[in-house]
Design a protein around this motif. Structure first.
Motif, mmCIF file in Angstrom:
data_model
loop_
_atom_site.group_PDB
_atom_site.id
_atom_site.type_symbol
_atom_site.label_atom_id
_atom_site.label_comp_id
_atom_site.label_asym_id
_atom_site.label_seq_id
_atom_site.Cartn_x
_atom_site.Cartn_y
_atom_site.Cartn_z
ATOM 1 N N LEU A 1 33.928 38.692 31.103
ATOM 2 C CA LEU A 1 35.143 38.760 30.294
ATOM 3 C C LEU A 1 36.274 39.437 31.076
ATOM 4 O O LEU A 1 37.412 38.962 31.087
ATOM 5 C CB LEU A 1 34.867 39.518 28.997
ATOM 6 C CG LEU A 1 36.068 39.731 28.072
ATOM 7 C CD1 LEU A 1 36.573 38.398 27.534
ATOM 8 C CD2 LEU A 1 35.717 40.680 26.926
ATOM 9 N N VAL A 2 35.962 40.558 31.733
ATOM 10 C CA VAL A 2 36.980 41.252 32.530
ATOM 11 C C VAL A 2 37.496 40.346 33.646
ATOM 12 O O VAL A 2 38.703 40.317 33.945
ATOM 13 C CB VAL A 2 36.400 42.560 33.104
ATOM 14 C CG1 VAL A 2 37.383 43.211 34.092
ATOM 15 C CG2 VAL A 2 36.065 43.531 31.980
ATOM 16 N N LEU A 3 36.599 39.584 34.259
ATOM 17 C CA LEU A 3 36.995 38.697 35.358
ATOM 18 C C LEU A 3 37.978 37.626 34.881
ATOM 19 O O LEU A 3 39.024 37.400 35.504
ATOM 20 C CB LEU A 3 35.753 38.051 35.973
ATOM 21 C CG LEU A 3 36.009 37.030 37.079
ATOM 22 C CD1 LEU A 3 36.698 37.698 38.268
ATOM 23 C CD2 LEU A 3 34.704 36.366 37.514
ATOM 24 N N ILE A 4 37.661 36.952 33.768
ATOM 25 C CA ILE A 4 38.558 35.882 33.307
ATOM 26 C C ILE A 4 39.867 36.447 32.789
ATOM 27 O O ILE A 4 40.916 35.809 32.892
ATOM 28 C CB ILE A 4 37.874 35.004 32.236
ATOM 29 C CG1 ILE A 4 37.492 35.811 31.006
ATOM 30 C CG2 ILE A 4 36.664 34.309 32.811
ATOM 31 C CD1 ILE A 4 36.890 34.972 29.893
ATOM 32 N N TRP A 5 39.850 37.669 32.240
ATOM 33 C CA TRP A 5 41.108 38.295 31.832
ATOM 34 C C TRP A 5 41.982 38.579 33.054
ATOM 35 O O TRP A 5 43.196 38.333 33.046
ATOM 36 C CB TRP A 5 40.820 39.589 31.083
ATOM 37 C CG TRP A 5 40.518 39.377 29.633
ATOM 38 C CD1 TRP A 5 40.432 38.185 28.984
ATOM 39 C CD2 TRP A 5 40.270 40.394 28.672
ATOM 40 N NE1 TRP A 5 40.123 38.384 27.658
ATOM 41 C CE2 TRP A 5 40.025 39.736 27.432
ATOM 42 C CE3 TRP A 5 40.204 41.766 28.704
ATOM 43 C CZ2 TRP A 5 39.737 40.427 26.270
ATOM 44 C CZ3 TRP A 5 39.913 42.467 27.544
ATOM 45 C CH2 TRP A 5 39.687 41.808 26.330
ATOM 46 N N VAL B 1 52.168 41.702 40.320
ATOM 47 C CA VAL B 1 51.027 42.202 41.086
ATOM 48 C C VAL B 1 50.341 43.356 40.370
ATOM 49 O O VAL B 1 49.141 43.559 40.489
ATOM 50 C CB VAL B 1 51.488 42.647 42.487
ATOM 51 C CG1 VAL B 1 50.310 43.148 43.302
ATOM 52 C CG2 VAL B 1 52.206 41.524 43.199
ATOM 53 N N VAL B 2 51.111 44.119 39.613
ATOM 54 C CA VAL B 2 50.553 45.301 38.945
ATOM 55 C C VAL B 2 49.615 44.913 37.802
ATOM 56 O O VAL B 2 48.569 45.535 37.591
ATOM 57 C CB VAL B 2 51.689 46.199 38.425
ATOM 58 C CG1 VAL B 2 51.111 47.422 37.687
ATOM 59 C CG2 VAL B 2 52.573 46.644 39.575
ATOM 60 N N ALA B 3 49.983 43.891 37.044
ATOM 61 C CA ALA B 3 49.197 43.513 35.866
ATOM 62 C C ALA B 3 47.748 43.170 36.212
ATOM 63 O O ALA B 3 46.820 43.674 35.565
ATOM 64 C CB ALA B 3 49.871 42.353 35.144
ATOM 65 N N PRO B 4 47.486 42.308 37.216
ATOM 66 C CA PRO B 4 46.082 42.024 37.547
ATOM 67 C C PRO B 4 45.323 43.264 37.984
ATOM 68 O O PRO B 4 44.133 43.426 37.667
ATOM 69 C CB PRO B 4 46.180 41.003 38.682
ATOM 70 C CG PRO B 4 47.535 40.413 38.550
ATOM 71 C CD PRO B 4 48.408 41.494 38.018
ATOM 72 N N LEU B 5 46.009 44.169 38.704
ATOM 73 C CA LEU B 5 45.347 45.391 39.158
ATOM 74 C C LEU B 5 44.966 46.285 37.983
ATOM 75 O O LEU B 5 43.851 46.825 37.920
ATOM 76 C CB LEU B 5 46.266 46.138 40.128
ATOM 77 C CG LEU B 5 45.695 47.419 40.739
ATOM 78 C CD1 LEU B 5 44.455 47.097 41.565
ATOM 79 C CD2 LEU B 5 46.741 48.107 41.604
ATOM 80 N N VAL B 6 45.877 46.433 37.038
ATOM 81 C CA VAL B 6 45.592 47.273 35.871
ATOM 82 C C VAL B 6 44.478 46.680 35.021
ATOM 83 O O VAL B 6 43.544 47.369 34.598
ATOM 84 C CB VAL B 6 46.873 47.459 35.031
ATOM 85 C CG1 VAL B 6 46.554 48.176 33.716
ATOM 86 C CG2 VAL B 6 47.915 48.233 35.817
#
Length: 406
Positions: free
Chosen positions: A43-47, A58-63
């Motif tokens: 689930l975390v991966l697909i999110w 760039v920040v959103a995927p990292l967070v």
């Protein structure tokens, strides 16, 4: 005498099979833990991938990715507390507070970044599903959480935060179903724990019934003889002044009753301590297997009727010989009834080229004991195989008339 439950031996201890079941429960728990963690990690991966596809951010995927991993690791505490709770152990409060705080923090952060109500609520709903609820409550919690997540996914879709088409909706439906999938994995663990508790209860009940049976036998045996001895001594006391010879006869009769009581107690203890031959061979097989020896066993279905007093020492002595003098590669055990004779045979490999002298004092002592009951012991050496063959008359396994009826 009826055989005790397979879940307990004659001393009230769990047999090797029970220990294997306990190890199986532990292994099943690790499978359950791995399944739930995999569901959450996916689930975390697909999110993270869903946020990553947005250009220029760039920040959103990292967070989402880093926060999701922290939340994912925190659920280990919830699952650990779930296991302890199911097993009746105390659960520390912080093991629940910390995961819930991280779930709320991650949900709020990912929900704001992704502009998704579903992202914001799913971590909290999953944490609620992993709590150990009373019977019937967890089902309601999961159903309610699933309905809420479904409504939030629909709202996200109406707001346009979910891409159109089936591919865009798949992550949302996965998030909606994750509490139910996790609880289904925990349900299998609950079933196995329930079965283990039933096995433990059966073991304790069997041990209690066996102790009660032995206590009843001892009470009946000793009570009868003690009552007879008391009457004989009372009669001897009354006859002492009038007829000394008659009083002496009563004293002798009392002494005979004491001997009978002592012998009856000894016979009762012998019957209680004796192990059926089927169990003896099974124990020998387990011992050899634990030593790394490949064992084949051929045990007659009526093996418990074989003479334990004659063949029991043979099985134990030959098992010791295999461990001490064998090459440690393979062994074959056989206990069969053949034409009025019980035949026990054990074959094992020996070290090639090793000096083979006397068969040893152990087998010589076994040979003498077998001769007393009309049995025979034969030793064969063929190539690298060493075989011991024992034959005991079937009549030896039948109790003598009146035995156990004293």
């Amino acid at each position: 005498m009826s055989s005790p439950s397979l879940a307990v031996d004659r001393f009230g201890d769990p047999p090797p099979g029970a220990r294997q079941l306990a190890r199986g429960i532990t292994a099943t728990w690790w499978y359950t833990l791995s399944a739930v963690l995999f569901i959450e990690l996916f689930l975390v991966l697909i999110w993270a991938l869903r946020v990553f596809v947005r250009p220029g951010d760039v920040v959103a995927p990292l967070v989402v990715g880093a926060g999701g991993l922290v939340w994912w690791l925190s659920t280990v505490l919830l699952l650990s507390g779930y296991r302890r709770g199911v097993q009746g152990e105390p659960v520390a409060l912080w093991t629940r507070v910390v995961p819930f705080a991280l779930a709320v923090a991650f949900g709020v952060a990912s929900g704001v970044i992704a502009d998704s109500w579903l992202f914001a609520v799913t971590p909290l709903a999953q944490s609620l599903a992993l709590l150990l609820w009373p019977r019937g409550v967890r089902r309601r919690v999961v159903v309610f959480a699933t309905i809420v997540l479904f409504i939030l996914a629909f709202i996200d879709g109406m707001r346009g935060t979910v891409d159109g088409g089936i591919p865009g909706w798949l992550p949302s439906f996965y998030a909606v179903l994750i509490p139910a999938m996790s609880v289904s994995s925990l349900w299998w663990w609950d079933v196995l724990v329930t079965l283990d508790r039933a096995r433990a209860s059966e073991a304790r009940l069997a041990a209690t019934q066996e102790r009660l049976r032995v206590a009843t036998d001892v009470h009946d045996l000793q009570g009868h003889h003690l009552q007879v001895i008391a009457l004989q001594l009372e009669l001897a006391e009354r006859l002492m002044a009038r007829d000394a010879d008659a009083a002496l006869e009563q004293l002798r009769a009392a002494r005979v009753s004491v001997d009978e009581a002592r012998q009856g107690t000894r016979d009762l203890a012998t019957r209680f301590r004796s192990v059926p031959l089927g169990d003896e061979v099974a124990n020998a097989r387990d011992l050899l297997s634990a030593a790394g020896i490949a064992v084949e066993a051929d045990i007659d279905v009526d093996a418990d009727a074989a003479p334990a007093s004659a063949l029991g020492p043979v099985i134990r002595e030959t098992t010791t010989n295999v461990l001490r003098h064998g090459a440690g590669s393979r062994a074959h055990l056989s206990l069969r009834r053949d034409a009025g004779t019980w035949r026990y045979e054990v074959t094992n490999d020996v070290v090639p080229g090793a000096e083979r002298g006397s068969t040893g004092s152990g087998l010589d002592g076994v040979r003498r004991r077998l001769a007393e009951v009309g049995g025979t012991l034969e030793v064969r050496e063929q190539g690298d195989d060493f075989t011991v063959i024992v034959a005991v008359p079937e009549a030896e396994s039948r109790p003598a008339a009146g035995e156990g009826e004293r």
